[in-house]
Design a protein around this motif. Sequence first.
Motif, PDB file in Angstrom:
ATOM      1  N   LEU A  41       0.818  -1.206   0.000  1.00 27.27           N
ATOM      2  CA  LEU A  41       0.000   0.000   0.000  1.00 27.27           C
ATOM      3  C   LEU A  41       0.857   1.264   0.000  1.00 27.27           C
ATOM      4  O   LEU A  41       1.874   1.340   0.689  1.00 27.27           O
ATOM      5  CB  LEU A  41      -0.911   0.026   1.235  1.00 27.27           C
ATOM      6  CG  LEU A  41      -2.058  -0.985   1.272  1.00 27.27           C
ATOM      7  CD1 LEU A  41      -2.718  -0.962   2.645  1.00 27.27           C
ATOM      8  CD2 LEU A  41      -3.076  -0.693   0.172  1.00 27.27           C
ATOM      9  N   THR A  42       0.421   2.255  -0.738  1.00 29.47           N
ATOM     10  CA  THR A  42       1.008   3.591  -0.669  1.00 29.47           C
ATOM     11  C   THR A  42       0.452   4.303   0.573  1.00 29.47           C
ATOM     12  O   THR A  42      -0.410   3.767   1.289  1.00 29.47           O
ATOM     13  CB  THR A  42       0.615   4.405  -1.903  1.00 29.47           C
ATOM     14  OG1 THR A  42      -0.822   4.534  -1.917  1.00 29.47           O
ATOM     15  CG2 THR A  42       1.088   3.738  -3.185  1.00 29.47           C
ATOM     16  N   LEU A  43       0.900   5.533   0.794  1.00 24.69           N
ATOM     17  CA  LEU A  43       0.334   6.319   1.896  1.00 24.69           C
ATOM     18  C   LEU A  43      -1.166   6.491   1.712  1.00 24.69           C
ATOM     19  O   LEU A  43      -1.944   6.294   2.650  1.00 24.69           O
ATOM     20  CB  LEU A  43       1.006   7.692   1.963  1.00 24.69           C
ATOM     21  CG  LEU A  43       0.384   8.697   2.958  1.00 24.69           C
ATOM     22  CD1 LEU A  43       0.379   8.146   4.372  1.00 24.69           C
ATOM     23  CD2 LEU A  43       1.108  10.028   2.875  1.00 24.69           C
ATOM     24  N   SER A  44      -1.582   6.836   0.504  1.00 24.34           N
ATOM     25  CA  SER A  44      -3.018   6.975   0.247  1.00 24.34           C
ATOM     26  C   SER A  44      -3.746   5.664   0.514  1.00 24.34           C
ATOM     27  O   SER A  44      -4.792   5.643   1.160  1.00 24.34           O
ATOM     28  CB  SER A  44      -3.263   7.416  -1.198  1.00 24.34           C
ATOM     29  OG  SER A  44      -4.649   7.580  -1.434  1.00 24.34           O
ATOM     30  N   GLY A  45      -3.200   4.572   0.015  1.00 25.91           N
ATOM     31  CA  GLY A  45      -3.824   3.276   0.223  1.00 25.91           C
ATOM     32  C   GLY A  45      -3.985   2.932   1.691  1.00 25.91           C
ATOM     33  O   GLY A  45      -5.023   2.420   2.117  1.00 25.91           O
ATOM     34  N   LYS A  46      -2.968   3.220   2.486  1.00 26.91           N
ATOM     35  CA  LYS A  46      -3.035   2.926   3.919  1.00 26.91           C
ATOM     36  C   LYS A  46      -4.132   3.730   4.606  1.00 26.91           C
ATOM     37  O   LYS A  46      -4.887   3.206   5.426  1.00 26.91           O
ATOM     38  CB  LYS A  46      -1.682   3.210   4.572  1.00 26.91           C
ATOM     39  CG  LYS A  46      -0.585   2.232   4.171  1.00 26.91           C
ATOM     40  CD  LYS A  46       0.774   2.654   4.727  1.00 26.91           C
ATOM     41  CE  LYS A  46       1.876   1.682   4.264  1.00 26.91           C
ATOM     42  NZ  LYS A  46       3.209   2.131   4.721  1.00 26.91           N
TER      43      LYS A  46
END
Length: 321
Positions: free
Chosen positions: A308-313
């Motif tokens: 996950l990216t920051l957005s995904g997290k």
Amino acid sequence: MKLIICISLALLALLVDAKDAAKETVSKHGQLSVKGANLVNKNGEIVQLKGMALYWSQWMPQYWNKDTIDGIHDSCHSNVVRASMAVDDGQGGGYLFDPDTQMQRVETVIEAAIADDLYIIVDWHEEKADTHQAQAVDFFSKISKKYGKHPNILYETFNEPTDQSWSSTLKPYHEAVIKAIRANDPNNIIIVGTAQWSQRVDEPADDPIKGTNIMYTLHFYAGTHKQWLRDLAQGAIDKGLPIFVTEYGTDNVDVVNQVDEEESKLWWAWLDKNNLSYTNWAICDANEASAALIANTPANKVCQADYLTLSGKLVVEQNKK
């Protein structure tokens, strides 16, 4: 001892109130409908869908499969997925140029969503759908005839209109597509796009489409669209307009600038206060701040923590609440 009991009860209350979207699926809520400004389940209770949008189907086909849908439910903690089917990407790609391939991808993820107990939004993903009305009518006629008996299905008839007039252009277009869908499917939710890249929900609030189980699209990117858009949308809700946020990003609208965590949290608080449903843009590994996945994420690792990216997290944590 009393203090410990009180703390334990408070924690239990938080756990009870928490609604992990992965547990709020079709087998629990069944046939959806619209009641006033709210989306409700088979028992007439307000329900909230939270999930992920697939990226343009012609550019990220590696995620249009069962492995990805499994991950969206299990690891993204979602009860809905948006199938953003490209219609005309301006580069010679999409449904208008290769309908068989695009239809196959849509049907693959519809059937995966049904198998995984998820709701799925079938999205006619373009900005000039009013110029392709006949093709949209034909597409949604086929989809509703084949899958309309399933309560999993929601239809999104026009992703993001731009400067078209609501009353003279968009409303008649939506009415034509709705008529085609309702010929096969009298019940499932239909979500219609609004002007200015699906932001001007104030316009249909003053001139709504006649019919049942119709909702109106609101899109936002947190770093660009702030309190002014929440205020505009709140005015439409206060007039009784049922809104569904079929696309939102945690970053700027150009999807290259960094995530705006503070503004994203303001949006989520407002969405939850109004019991609005929402799907995040997007399940992809593109070099974009809004991408949920890091580069080269395989489909069978979608939304797993290490990918996950920051957005995904941030989005996955929100889907658990």
